[in-house]
Design a protein around this motif. Sequence first.
Motif, PDB file in Angstrom:
ATOM      1  N   UNK A 167       0.826  -1.218   0.000  1.00 38.41           N
ATOM      2  CA  UNK A 167       0.000   0.000   0.000  1.00 38.41           C
ATOM      3  C   UNK A 167       0.859   1.266   0.000  1.00 38.41           C
ATOM      4  N   UNK A 168       1.990   1.251   0.728  1.00 36.06           N
ATOM      5  CA  UNK A 168       2.863   2.430   0.761  1.00 36.06           C
ATOM      6  C   UNK A 168       3.548   2.623  -0.585  1.00 36.06           C
ATOM      7  N   UNK A 169       4.025   1.519  -1.178  1.00 39.57           N
ATOM      8  CA  UNK A 169       4.722   1.618  -2.466  1.00 39.57           C
ATOM      9  C   UNK A 169       3.767   2.085  -3.563  1.00 39.57           C
ATOM     10  N   UNK A 170       2.503   1.732  -3.408  1.00 41.76           N
ATOM     11  CA  UNK A 170       1.501   2.101  -4.409  1.00 41.76           C
ATOM     12  C   UNK A 170       1.368   3.608  -4.578  1.00 41.76           C
ATOM     13  N   UNK A 171       1.823   4.381  -3.578  1.00 41.43           N
ATOM     14  CA  UNK A 171       1.706   5.841  -3.682  1.00 41.43           C
ATOM     15  C   UNK A 171       2.892   6.467  -4.392  1.00 41.43           C
ATOM     16  N   UNK A 172       3.840   5.630  -4.825  1.00 41.83           N
ATOM     17  CA  UNK A 172       4.976   6.165  -5.574  1.00 41.83           C
ATOM     18  C   UNK A 172       6.113   6.567  -4.661  1.00 41.83           C
ATOM     19  N   UNK A 173       7.167   7.187  -5.265  1.00 42.19           N
ATOM     20  CA  UNK A 173       8.327   7.554  -4.466  1.00 42.19           C
ATOM     21  C   UNK A 173       7.997   8.658  -3.468  1.00 42.19           C
ATOM     22  N   UNK A 174       8.769   8.724  -2.385  1.00 38.38           N
ATOM     23  CA  UNK A 174       8.552   9.826  -1.436  1.00 38.38           C
ATOM     24  C   UNK A 174       8.979   9.449  -0.032  1.00 38.38           C
ATOM     25  N   UNK A 175       8.933  10.448   0.856  1.00 37.94           N
ATOM     26  CA  UNK A 175       9.400  10.222   2.233  1.00 37.94           C
ATOM     27  C   UNK A 175       8.556   9.190   2.986  1.00 37.94           C
ATOM     28  N   UNK A 176       7.329   8.922   2.514  1.00 35.47           N
ATOM     29  CA  UNK A 176       6.485   7.942   3.211  1.00 35.47           C
ATOM     30  C   UNK A 176       7.090   6.532   3.169  1.00 35.47           C
ATOM     31  N   UNK A 177       8.090   6.311   2.294  1.00 39.10           N
ATOM     32  CA  UNK A 177       8.691   4.974   2.186  1.00 39.10           C
ATOM     33  C   UNK A 177       9.862   4.787   3.158  1.00 39.10           C
ATOM     34  N   UNK A 178      10.329   5.910   3.703  1.00 38.62           N
ATOM     35  CA  UNK A 178      11.533   5.839   4.544  1.00 38.62           C
ATOM     36  C   UNK A 178      11.361   4.849   5.706  1.00 38.62           C
ATOM     37  N   UNK A 179      12.363   4.014   5.913  1.00 36.29           N
ATOM     38  CA  UNK A 179      12.343   3.083   7.047  1.00 36.29           C
ATOM     39  C   UNK A 179      11.545   1.818   6.784  1.00 36.29           C
ATOM     40  N   UNK A 180      10.906   1.701   5.621  1.00 35.60           N
ATOM     41  CA  UNK A 180      10.097   0.506   5.346  1.00 35.60           C
ATOM     42  C   UNK A 180      10.912  -0.528   4.565  1.00 35.60           C
ATOM     43  N   UNK A 181      10.614  -1.806   4.808  1.00 37.82           N
ATOM     44  CA  UNK A 181      11.209  -2.874   3.986  1.00 37.82           C
ATOM     45  C   UNK A 181      10.239  -3.139   2.848  1.00 37.82           C
ATOM     46  N   UNK A 182      10.689  -2.866   1.639  1.00 36.16           N
ATOM     47  CA  UNK A 182       9.774  -2.920   0.493  1.00 36.16           C
ATOM     48  C   UNK A 182       9.875  -4.259  -0.219  1.00 36.16           C
ATOM     49  N   UNK A 183       8.754  -4.927  -0.315  1.00 34.00           N
ATOM     50  CA  UNK A 183       8.662  -6.203  -1.028  1.00 34.00           C
ATOM     51  C   UNK A 183       9.800  -7.136  -0.599  1.00 34.00           C
ATOM     52  N   UNK A 184       9.906  -7.331   0.708  1.00 28.42           N
ATOM     53  CA  UNK A 184      10.958  -8.187   1.291  1.00 28.42           C
ATOM     54  C   UNK A 184      12.357  -7.754   0.868  1.00 28.42           C
ATOM     55  N   UNK A 185      12.551  -6.475   0.641  1.00 30.29           N
ATOM     56  CA  UNK A 185      13.884  -5.959   0.336  1.00 30.29           C
ATOM     57  C   UNK A 185      14.235  -5.946  -1.145  1.00 30.29           C
ATOM     58  N   UNK A 186      13.259  -6.196  -2.016  1.00 31.33           N
ATOM     59  CA  UNK A 186      13.537  -6.205  -3.468  1.00 31.33           C
ATOM     60  C   UNK A 186      14.044  -4.846  -3.941  1.00 31.33           C
ATOM     61  N   UNK A 187      13.558  -3.789  -3.304  1.00 36.99           N
ATOM     62  CA  UNK A 187      14.003  -2.439  -3.677  1.00 36.99           C
ATOM     63  C   UNK A 187      14.136  -1.617  -2.393  1.00 36.99           C
ATOM     64  N   UNK A 188      15.145  -0.742  -2.372  1.00 36.64           N
ATOM     65  CA  UNK A 188      15.337   0.091  -1.174  1.00 36.64           C
ATOM     66  C   UNK A 188      14.496   1.363  -1.292  1.00 36.64           C
ATOM     67  N   UNK A 189      14.036   1.901  -0.150  1.00 30.54           N
ATOM     68  CA  UNK A 189      13.204   3.123  -0.218  1.00 30.54           C
ATOM     69  C   UNK A 189      13.855   4.243  -1.019  1.00 30.54           C
ATOM     70  N   UNK A 190      15.202   4.406  -0.843  1.00 34.13           N
ATOM     71  CA  UNK A 190      15.868   5.513  -1.540  1.00 34.13           C
ATOM     72  C   UNK A 190      16.044   5.245  -3.043  1.00 34.13           C
TER      73      UNK A 190
END
Length: 488
Positions: A167-190
Amino acid sequence: MSKTFSREEVSKHNKNGDLVGRLQWIIIDSTVYDVSKFASLHPGGLAALSNEEVAGQDATDSFFELHRFEVLQRPQYSRLKIGHIHGEEPQITSRPPGSPSEVPFAEPTWLSKGYYSPYYNESHRRLQQAIRKFNQEVVFPDAQAREEDGKRASKHIFEARARLNLPAMGLGPGPHLQGLTLMDGAVKPEEFDCFHELVMIQEGSRLHARGYTDGLAGGTYIALPPIMRYARPEIRDRIVKEVFAGEKFLSLAVTEAYAGSDVAGIRTRANKTQGGWIVNGRWVVLCENSLMFSTPIVYTYRQYPGQQGNSEFPLYAKPKTGLKSIQKWITNGTFADYFVTACKNETEGGIVVLLIERGEGIETRLIHTSYSTAAGTAFITFDDVFVPDAHVLGPSTDGLRIILSNFNHERWAMACGSIGTQRAIAEECFKWAVQRKVFGKPLISQAVIRSKLAGMISRVESGQNWLENVTYQMTRMNSAQQAALLAG
Ligand code: HEM
């Protein structure tokens, strides 16, 4: 499925009432199917399976004249498989989950074997593979079932998506992704950029369930950005947390039968009262079709928090006569917990955007649209709903700008989804044209069919190429530049 049979053994199971319990078997591509019970439920009719050229026989050719291979992969038909022919191997095999399609043009260039693209790197590939696998293994069965029965996505899907931070990734890039593990680490927030978002959306198109995918995330995608940009920090943080956890759902309520998608022409009213706003206080809904009636309003007085006076003399403007007003076509409206609602500001002028929590005075009802009701598209009636001042998003007369601020991003996302869906359709047509035999040869051997496929593919490819160009500009431009140079 380990049991093996000889062809002779299968041929004995060739009619109703034959051997005990095993009445009617068929062979398709060396796999043996027991269709005894299924025959009477078969969409193509009982007779097709009872035919003596089919029952107890190798029906591979007959099957592929009428169906595509994918029919046999549907979860509900797996129980029909009872074994395979001794010493034979299936000629048609499915690819491992997550692997790219080998149908020509079924993948964009960057995923096609032997081709290159300047836009994508390893993190895009990792994300694409992880999402394709997750969608195929976890989401696809639910998507097909819910698209068909029209119910919203199942709870375990929302939970799985939340665990992966989709749900967080669905909103696109941005500070809301900071500190989250995305798709089990497939991509880094930055690392996450607009191409990752494009990949996510286009992988969703491959679920072949448009209403369902809107039901999964459509409301959040369009309603959360105004909250993230314009809500008070304590409210913003609470709602973002609830939504990212898959616990609460949002709708954007900015369209009406009267106004259509003309947000500036919205008729839902908000009147200032002590401590907040009354939504639709002067308006009452009499029916939901597109007729308008002028009629004396029948209303009840209510007391709202912080209001002075008594129930017979409310402080908000006394209703005069009313026209019916209703919000319509609201994606996820049937199950949303919050509605980001555009209202005509009757007190100060302009448009005020209110975050309205489901509660007293709100009614939502399902609309049967041309896609699946899994999207939860709704009529929403606001009948004298009190909204506290803390729930105003941004300046109270500047709502049009607030609502429009996310429209360009929404349009781009729709282009990603629409081009992804067109490609998925082209792939289905290609597969059908190759597998379906008519007049003794596959459909694709007809020049007219090849010409139609070529037309479809050329439109998909030109759309994808322009989309990738625009997406690249989005990764380089700030939002003001995007608005000036890309929005048209
Ligand atoms: C395990 C075996 C089979 C399964 C699971 C199955 C399933 C289905 C399904 C789901 C459909 C609806 C159309 C679609 O979704 O593609 C269908 C249609 C049909 N099936 Fe089967 N089928 C099987 C075997 C056969 C066989 C062996 C024949 C006869 C040769 C047959 C004849 C037909 C016919 C005539 C239709 C209607 C096609 C149309 O409307 O164009 N089926 N089948």
